[in-house]
Design a protein around this motif. Sequence first.
Motif, PDB file in Angstrom:
ATOM      1  N   PHE A  82       0.828  -1.214   0.000  1.00 18.68           N
ATOM      2  CA  PHE A  82       0.000   0.000   0.000  1.00 18.68           C
ATOM      3  C   PHE A  82       0.860   1.260   0.000  1.00 18.68           C
ATOM      4  O   PHE A  82       0.514   2.254  -0.611  1.00 18.68           O
ATOM      5  CB  PHE A  82      -0.888   0.054   1.245  1.00 18.68           C
ATOM      6  CG  PHE A  82      -1.966  -0.976   1.268  1.00 18.68           C
ATOM      7  CD1 PHE A  82      -2.479  -1.511   0.099  1.00 18.68           C
ATOM      8  CD2 PHE A  82      -2.484  -1.425   2.473  1.00 18.68           C
ATOM      9  CE1 PHE A  82      -3.478  -2.461   0.125  1.00 18.68           C
ATOM     10  CE2 PHE A  82      -3.485  -2.373   2.507  1.00 18.68           C
ATOM     11  CZ  PHE A  82      -3.981  -2.901   1.334  1.00 18.68           C
ATOM     12  N   SER A  83       1.972   1.200   0.727  1.00 20.05           N
ATOM     13  CA  SER A  83       2.728   2.438   0.894  1.00 20.05           C
ATOM     14  C   SER A  83       3.822   2.615  -0.154  1.00 20.05           C
ATOM     15  O   SER A  83       4.241   3.736  -0.407  1.00 20.05           O
ATOM     16  CB  SER A  83       3.331   2.526   2.301  1.00 20.05           C
ATOM     17  OG  SER A  83       3.719   1.267   2.756  1.00 20.05           O
ATOM     18  N   PHE A  84       4.279   1.525  -0.762  1.00 16.59           N
ATOM     19  CA  PHE A  84       5.340   1.667  -1.770  1.00 16.59           C
ATOM     20  C   PHE A  84       4.803   1.489  -3.192  1.00 16.59           C
ATOM     21  O   PHE A  84       5.539   1.692  -4.157  1.00 16.59           O
ATOM     22  CB  PHE A  84       6.465   0.659  -1.502  1.00 16.59           C
ATOM     23  CG  PHE A  84       7.240   0.975  -0.259  1.00 16.59           C
ATOM     24  CD1 PHE A  84       8.354   1.800  -0.312  1.00 16.59           C
ATOM     25  CD2 PHE A  84       6.845   0.494   0.970  1.00 16.59           C
ATOM     26  CE1 PHE A  84       9.063   2.112   0.840  1.00 16.59           C
ATOM     27  CE2 PHE A  84       7.549   0.798   2.132  1.00 16.59           C
ATOM     28  CZ  PHE A  84       8.658   1.604   2.063  1.00 16.59           C
ATOM     29  N   ALA A 268      18.062   2.163  11.350  1.00 17.07           N
ATOM     30  CA  ALA A 268      17.490   3.516  11.318  1.00 17.07           C
ATOM     31  C   ALA A 268      18.586   4.564  11.475  1.00 17.07           C
ATOM     32  O   ALA A 268      18.635   5.538  10.721  1.00 17.07           O
ATOM     33  CB  ALA A 268      16.439   3.671  12.410  1.00 17.07           C
ATOM     34  N   PRO A 273      19.467   0.445   4.151  1.00 16.63           N
ATOM     35  CA  PRO A 273      18.200   0.095   3.490  1.00 16.63           C
ATOM     36  C   PRO A 273      17.872  -1.388   3.556  1.00 16.63           C
ATOM     37  O   PRO A 273      17.764  -2.059   2.536  1.00 16.63           O
ATOM     38  CB  PRO A 273      18.454   0.541   2.046  1.00 16.63           C
ATOM     39  CG  PRO A 273      19.924   0.368   1.863  1.00 16.63           C
ATOM     40  CD  PRO A 273      20.568   0.625   3.188  1.00 16.63           C
ATOM     41  N   GLU A 281       8.607   0.099   9.001  1.00 20.96           N
ATOM     42  CA  GLU A 281       7.755   1.033   8.269  1.00 20.96           C
ATOM     43  C   GLU A 281       6.391   0.397   7.979  1.00 20.96           C
ATOM     44  O   GLU A 281       5.354   1.037   8.080  1.00 20.96           O
ATOM     45  CB  GLU A 281       8.436   1.416   6.959  1.00 20.96           C
ATOM     46  CG  GLU A 281       8.158   2.826   6.552  1.00 20.96           C
ATOM     47  CD  GLU A 281       9.098   3.302   5.448  1.00 20.96           C
ATOM     48  OE1 GLU A 281       8.638   4.035   4.591  1.00 20.96           O
ATOM     49  OE2 GLU A 281      10.278   2.924   5.479  1.00 20.96           O
ATOM     50  N   ILE A 283       4.890  -1.838   9.734  1.00 22.45           N
ATOM     51  CA  ILE A 283       4.089  -1.886  10.966  1.00 22.45           C
ATOM     52  C   ILE A 283       3.488  -0.509  11.238  1.00 22.45           C
ATOM     53  O   ILE A 283       2.297  -0.371  11.495  1.00 22.45           O
ATOM     54  CB  ILE A 283       4.958  -2.342  12.163  1.00 22.45           C
ATOM     55  CG1 ILE A 283       5.374  -3.799  11.978  1.00 22.45           C
ATOM     56  CG2 ILE A 283       4.210  -2.156  13.476  1.00 22.45           C
ATOM     57  CD1 ILE A 283       6.481  -4.242  12.910  1.00 22.45           C
ATOM     58  N   GLY A 284       4.343   0.509  11.145  1.00 25.03           N
ATOM     59  CA  GLY A 284       3.882   1.874  11.430  1.00 25.03           C
ATOM     60  C   GLY A 284       2.750   2.312  10.518  1.00 25.03           C
ATOM     61  O   GLY A 284       1.865   3.043  10.930  1.00 25.03           O
ATOM     62  N   ARG A 285       2.795   1.864   9.273  1.00 28.96           N
ATOM     63  CA  ARG A 285       1.778   2.315   8.311  1.00 28.96           C
ATOM     64  C   ARG A 285       0.661   1.298   8.142  1.00 28.96           C
ATOM     65  O   ARG A 285      -0.205   1.480   7.279  1.00 28.96           O
ATOM     66  CB  ARG A 285       2.421   2.534   6.948  1.00 28.96           C
ATOM     67  CG  ARG A 285       3.446   3.640   6.928  1.00 28.96           C
ATOM     68  CD  ARG A 285       3.741   3.957   5.484  1.00 28.96           C
ATOM     69  NE  ARG A 285       4.934   4.759   5.329  1.00 28.96           N
ATOM     70  CZ  ARG A 285       5.409   5.123   4.153  1.00 28.96           C
ATOM     71  NH1 ARG A 285       4.807   4.743   3.047  1.00 28.96           N
ATOM     72  NH2 ARG A 285       6.478   5.850   4.070  1.00 28.96           N
ATOM     73  N   ARG A 286       0.696   0.217   8.891  1.00 29.84           N
ATOM     74  CA  ARG A 286      -0.297  -0.854   8.750  1.00 29.84           C
ATOM     75  C   ARG A 286      -0.405  -1.291   7.277  1.00 29.84           C
ATOM     76  O   ARG A 286      -1.499  -1.456   6.743  1.00 29.84           O
ATOM     77  CB  ARG A 286      -1.677  -0.401   9.231  1.00 29.84           C
ATOM     78  CG  ARG A 286      -1.783  -0.174  10.712  1.00 29.84           C
ATOM     79  CD  ARG A 286      -1.715  -1.504  11.484  1.00 29.84           C
ATOM     80  NE  ARG A 286      -2.102  -1.338  12.873  1.00 29.84           N
ATOM     81  CZ  ARG A 286      -1.264  -0.953  13.843  1.00 29.84           C
ATOM     82  NH1 ARG A 286       0.003  -0.695  13.575  1.00 29.84           N
ATOM     83  NH2 ARG A 286      -1.698  -0.837  15.075  1.00 29.84           N
TER      84      ARG A 286
END
Lengths: 323, 537
Positions: A82-84, A268, A273, A281, A283-286
Motif C-alpha cells: 500500500f505504501s510503496f 534507522a 536500506p 515502516e 508496521i507503522g503504516r499498517r
Amino acid sequence: MSRWLLGRVAQALATLVLVTVLLFFLMRLAPGDPLGQLTEERQYTPDQLATLRRLYQMDQPVSRQFVNWAGALLHGNLGPSFSFHRPVTALIAERLPATLLLGGTVLVINFTLGLWLGALQAARRGTPIDRGLTTLSLAGFAMPSFWLALMLAWLVAIRWRLLPAAGMENPLLEPDAGAWTRGLDVLGHLILPAATLVIVSIAVTMRYQRRAMLEVLPLPYIVAARAKGLSEGAVRRRHAWRNALFPVLTLVGLWLPILATGSVFVEAVFAWPGLGSLAAEAIGRRDYPLLMGTGMLVSALVIGGGLLTDVAYAVLDPRVRWS
Amino acid sequence: MPSLKSGLAVAIVALAGAAPLAGQSHARDVLVIVTGQQATMPIPTFMEGPANLTANADVADQLFLRLAELPKDLITTDERRFVPALAKSWTRRDSLTLVFDLDPRARWHDGRPVTAQDVVFTFQRARNPEIAPKLAGLLKHVTGVTAEGERRVVFRFDRVYAEQFYDATFNVEPIPAHLVPAAATVASPPVAFVQHPIGDGPYRWVRSVPGQFIELEANPEFSLGAPKIKRLFFRTAPETDTRINLLLSGEADATDNISTPLANVARVSAVPELRILPLPSPQLGYLLFNQRDRADRSKPHPILSDVNVRRAIALGLDRYAIVRAVFGQYAEVPYGPASQVLGIRRGSPKPAGRDTAQARRLLTKAGWFDHDGDGVLDRDGRPLELALNFPLTSEIRKQISLQVQEQLRPLGIRIDPVRLEGPVWIERRSRGDFDIDFSSATQDPTPSGLTQSWSCQGGTNVARYCDPVVDSLLDRAIAMPTGSAPLWQEILRRIEASQPAIFIYAPSFIYVVSRRFSNVVIRPESSWLLVRQWSIR
C-alpha cells in the motif's frame, strides 16, 4: 533418518501455515488500518476514505480478502504494498541483499571472533585477560545499540571523517565507477553498522563458548588427551573446542531470523536500506501486504533456524537419536 | 581457532581502503537534499491515499510544472499576483470562466510538446472521485476544463468565488496524456511510468535506489530556463539524528526540517558551512475538545460541551511558556486555526495568555468544586478528569502534554496523557473516542480548507464542533472575490471565543542549507520548488 527429517519438515511447514493464517487475521483485528492513517496530517473525509477502501479492495469482508490473498500467494504473488505501490516480493528482493550483507557480516564476525575470544577466556580462566574480556564484552552488551550507533557515527564519521555517516552507497559515485570502487564504497558504509551490532552482541557468543569450554575441559577424555602428551594448544583446539561447539549451534539457529531482519534501531541510525527498517515502516503504516511478506519471512527463518539446529545436532552429535 | 591478528589485519585493510570514500566533498553543480521519507509515487493525480506524502510532492514539483505558481506573499485570492509557469498568460471571459494560454516552449522530457489536451486529460482524472478522491474534493467547483486548439485551456466554475484561479493552478500539475492510461489509479498505477516518470519540469528523472535516494538531472530544455544545479539528489534518512549527521559530515547539503529538541538546532548552528533558515510552515498543533460523549455520540460531552469549562482550560494554560520551552524562537502561539502560511492571520489579535483567576471563576460558574478535598474538582460526583490522547511517535506532543498536565493541576483539573500507537490514536480520533485529542494539521495555503474541520458538516470535523454563524461566515468569505479579510478575522475570533480547541503552536520549519549555494529561495507551500533558481557560489 529420512522419515524423521520428513516429519520434522512437515511439522515446520504446518507451523508456518498456521502462523501465516494467524498473522493475517490478527493484523486485521488490531486497531488502525493503512487508509485510516491518512486522517492525521492530510485529512480525508469519510467519503474519500470509502473510495480509497474500494480502490484497495479493503471494503470486502476479511474472509474474502484472505481467500484473494492466499490465492495470489499460491502463484508466488504477495500483492502490492500500500505504501510503496510496488509488489511486495520485489520490495523484499530489493532489501534482502542489504540485510544479508549486514547480518551475514555480523554473524561471521560474531561466530569467529566471539568463539575465539570465548575459548581464550576459558583457557585463561580467572586471569586478567578473562576478566578484562568479560568486562569489555558485557559493557558492549549493556550499551543501547542506537546510542552506540550515534556515538560511533559522531566520532568516526563527523569528527574524524573516516567513514560515511549513513546509507549503503555514495549517491555521488559516478555511474561508470568500477566494481572495485563500488565494493569499497559499500564496505565503507558497512563498517559502522556492522561494528555497532558486533559490539552489542558478541558478548552472548563469548559467554556461551566460554561456559561450554569450561564444562568440557575437566572431562576425562581431555585428561586422557593430555596424558597422551599432546600440547595444551592441540588439546584445546582438537578435542575441547570441537565438543564445546554444540551449545553454540543453538545460538546460530536463534541468529538466523536476526540475519534477515537486522536491527531496526541500527538500520534507522545508519539509514541502512534493509528489511528491518522496511518491516518497521510496514508496521507503522499498517501496510498489510508488506507486513504479511516480512512477517512470513521472519516466521520462516525462525522455524527454519529451529529445524536446522535440530538437524545439525542430529548429524553432529551421536548421542542424539533420529527419532 | 581463527587468529585475532589476521582478523585485525583485515579490519585495518578494510578501513584504509574505505577511508578515502568518507565525507567525499561534493562535486560542483550537485545538490543533495536529505529528507525523512523517500518518494514512492511522485506523479500528480496519483498522489492519493497512501501516496499523499510530502516526499512525493517535493519530487513531483521538480518533475512537473503548474500552470501558475503562488505569489511570494501566498495570497491565494488575487490572480494578477500569481507567477506564470506552464501558462504564459491568462484572461477572464466572465466571472465563471478562466482562459489559460500555454507556453509554446513547454516540452515533455521525451521531447513532445505540452498541449492543452494534456491539461484537459489531467483535470479529467483529477475531477474524477473514483480516481483521485482528494483532488476531486478540492476541485469540486470546477465544472469543466476544455481545450481550444493546441495551446489554450478554458476552465469553467459553478460559482463565483475568490480562489477559482488558485484551484485551477495550485492543486495539480498537468501530466502527459500520451503516457498515462486514463483509468489508472493509485491502487493500479502504470508501472513503467511510475518507475521512470516523464514530466515537463526543471529536472528529469534519472534513477531511484530504493530506501536510499532518488537522482534527478537538470532539464536543459526547461521552458523557464535550464537550472544551474545539474544534479539533484533526494537522500532518505528516516531519523532526524541521521539527517543531521549527514549534514555535519558533509554528505548532504540541505534538509527540510530540523525538528526539536532545540539541541539539534544548536548542533547545526555550530557548523560555519551550514546556515539555518526558519520559514513559515503549514503546521498547526492544537488540543481538540470533543463536543460529544465519547461513549455515546448522540449525547453532548459530559464535561467539554460546556464552553465555560473549555475556556477555563484554555485560560489555565500559559501557551507562550509552552511554545518557548519546546520550540524556542521557532514557533508562534496561533490565534484560531491559522498556521503561519495562512494569510488570513494577518491583523489577528494576540492570543490570550494565562489567567488562572478567570479560569477558576469560570469553573465555579459551571458548578465545579472540590467537594471531597482531593485536589480535583468535581460536579455531581464526577471528577473533572480528562484523557489527552496523542501519538507516541510525537516527542513534541508528549512534552507539551506533560506541561499541560502540570499547568492545569493547580486548577483542580486532572489531565491524563494517553500515549497511543499511531494507528490506534488515529482510529480513536476518527471514531470520536477521546476527550481531548492532541491534533496536528498540515494546512493548504488557502483558508477555505478551514471548512473541513471547523464547519458543522466538515468532513474531518471529528469533534463535532458546530457554530452555524461560523458556517455562514465561511460561505460568505469563500464566495467574496475581494475584501474578505474582515470576514476571515471574524471567523477566527468566533472560533477562539467558543474554544472548540486550544491552538497551541504554529511552528516554523527550520531548514538547513550549505553555504555553498546562493540565490537560495525556499517556499512554504513547497520547500524545494525553486531549487531551479539556486546556484553555486
